[in-house]
Design a protein around this motif. Structure first.
Motif, mmCIF file in Angstrom:
data_model
loop_
_atom_site.group_PDB
_atom_site.id
_atom_site.type_symbol
_atom_site.label_atom_id
_atom_site.label_comp_id
_atom_site.label_asym_id
_atom_site.label_seq_id
_atom_site.Cartn_x
_atom_site.Cartn_y
_atom_site.Cartn_z
ATOM 1 N N ALA A 37 -5.524 -47.473 -8.735
ATOM 2 C CA ALA A 37 -4.691 -47.025 -8.475
ATOM 3 C C ALA A 37 -3.534 -47.100 -9.861
ATOM 4 O O ALA A 37 -2.804 -46.766 -9.785
ATOM 5 N N GLY A 38 -3.521 -48.559 -10.132
ATOM 6 C CA GLY A 38 -3.037 -49.481 -11.776
ATOM 7 C C GLY A 38 -1.754 -48.953 -11.474
ATOM 8 O O GLY A 38 -0.455 -48.920 -12.826
ATOM 9 N N VAL A 39 -1.354 -49.050 -9.714
ATOM 10 C CA VAL A 39 0.362 -49.532 -10.098
ATOM 11 C C VAL A 39 0.991 -51.235 -9.690
ATOM 12 O O VAL A 39 -0.131 -51.464 -8.633
ATOM 13 N N ALA A 40 2.541 -51.580 -9.798
ATOM 14 C CA ALA A 40 2.896 -52.759 -9.066
ATOM 15 C C ALA A 40 2.814 -52.196 -7.893
ATOM 16 O O ALA A 40 3.109 -50.827 -7.378
ATOM 17 N N VAL A 41 2.975 -53.456 -6.799
ATOM 18 C CA VAL A 41 2.669 -52.960 -5.070
ATOM 19 C C VAL A 41 4.333 -53.767 -4.784
ATOM 20 O O VAL A 41 4.760 -54.926 -5.238
ATOM 21 N N LEU A 42 4.816 -53.190 -4.109
ATOM 22 C CA LEU A 42 5.992 -53.540 -3.144
ATOM 23 C C LEU A 42 5.396 -54.096 -1.720
ATOM 24 O O LEU A 42 5.856 -52.753 -0.875
ATOM 25 N N GLN A 48 -6.130 -61.421 -6.530
ATOM 26 C CA GLN A 48 -7.511 -61.586 -7.321
ATOM 27 C C GLN A 48 -8.192 -60.454 -7.866
ATOM 28 O O GLN A 48 -8.556 -60.305 -8.630
ATOM 29 N N LEU A 49 -7.577 -59.125 -7.038
ATOM 30 C CA LEU A 49 -8.109 -57.917 -8.917
ATOM 31 C C LEU A 49 -6.941 -58.055 -9.597
ATOM 32 O O LEU A 49 -7.249 -57.055 -9.889
ATOM 33 N N ARG A 50 -5.998 -58.461 -9.456
ATOM 34 C CA ARG A 50 -5.056 -58.184 -10.723
ATOM 35 C C ARG A 50 -4.190 -57.858 -10.713
ATOM 36 O O ARG A 50 -3.640 -56.606 -11.163
ATOM 37 N N VAL A 51 -3.610 -57.209 -9.689
ATOM 38 C CA VAL A 51 -2.658 -56.095 -8.969
ATOM 39 C C VAL A 51 -1.566 -57.318 -9.003
ATOM 40 O O VAL A 51 -1.100 -58.322 -8.006
ATOM 41 N N ASP A 52 -0.541 -56.706 -9.717
ATOM 42 C CA ASP A 52 0.601 -57.654 -9.677
ATOM 43 C C ASP A 52 1.770 -57.044 -8.161
ATOM 44 O O ASP A 52 2.232 -55.557 -8.492
#
Length: 176
Positions: free
Chosen positions: A51-56, A71-75
């Protein structure tokens, strides 16, 4: 391939299916306390990362999903009402929907809201959804009539949001 011991362990425990339900439930309780309510499959993790989004993440518990997603480079920023409860796979801060999302101009509002296995008997998910002003919600749960999120949360989710992608988790993970 990422390090995801919970998923690997569940695949190994598939052989335990013939074990009596009380023994299985005792194992399940220990695994939930050590990892998470939901077992993150590679497909689910990759869908979130894609999805390429930063997550809360609210209701992050041990931070296991955040550990896998990082580990998958998700912020990802993970929060829980009780962040001091061990163990932790990843940093988890203290926060509720009201403390994190009450300000509609908060920088947290631009992140995707992730609710992983939101409690059925508590209004966490519906409170978060009511306060959230962003444009992406990630729910990891069983959907309406399941064991996650209140009826009001699922009603609001269906009424106010459109489904873009659905990934089935391994149903074995919810039965153990």
């Amino acid at each position: 391939k990422i390090l995801n011991p919970y998923f690997d362990l569940f695949n190994e425990l598939a052989l335990w299916r013939e074990t009596s339900p009380p023994e299985l439930m005792a194992v399940r309780r220990k695994l939930v306390a050590a990892y998470a309510w939901a077992v993150p499959s590679p497909e689910a993790l990759e869908a979130i990362a894609a999805a390429g989004v930063a997550v809360l993440e609210l209701g992050a518990g041990t931070g296991y999903w955040a550990f896998c997603l990082r580990q998958l480079r998700v912020d990802i920023l993970a929060f829980d009402v009780n962040p001091a409860a061990p163990p932790h796979w990843s940093p988890v801060g203290a926060g509720t929907p009201e403390t994190l999302l009450a300000d509609p101009n908060s920088p947290l509002q631009v992140r995707a809201l992730m609710l992983c296995w939101p409690p059925l008997a508590e209004p966490l998910a519906e409170r978060a959804l009511a306060l959230y002003r962003g444009d992406c919600v990630i729910e990891v749960g069983e959907g309406p009539g399941g064991k996650t999120g209140s009826d009001e949360f699922h009603r609001r989710l269906r009424a106010e949001w459109s489904l873009e992608r659905e990934v089935e988790l391994d149903r074995k993970s919810t039965r153990l």
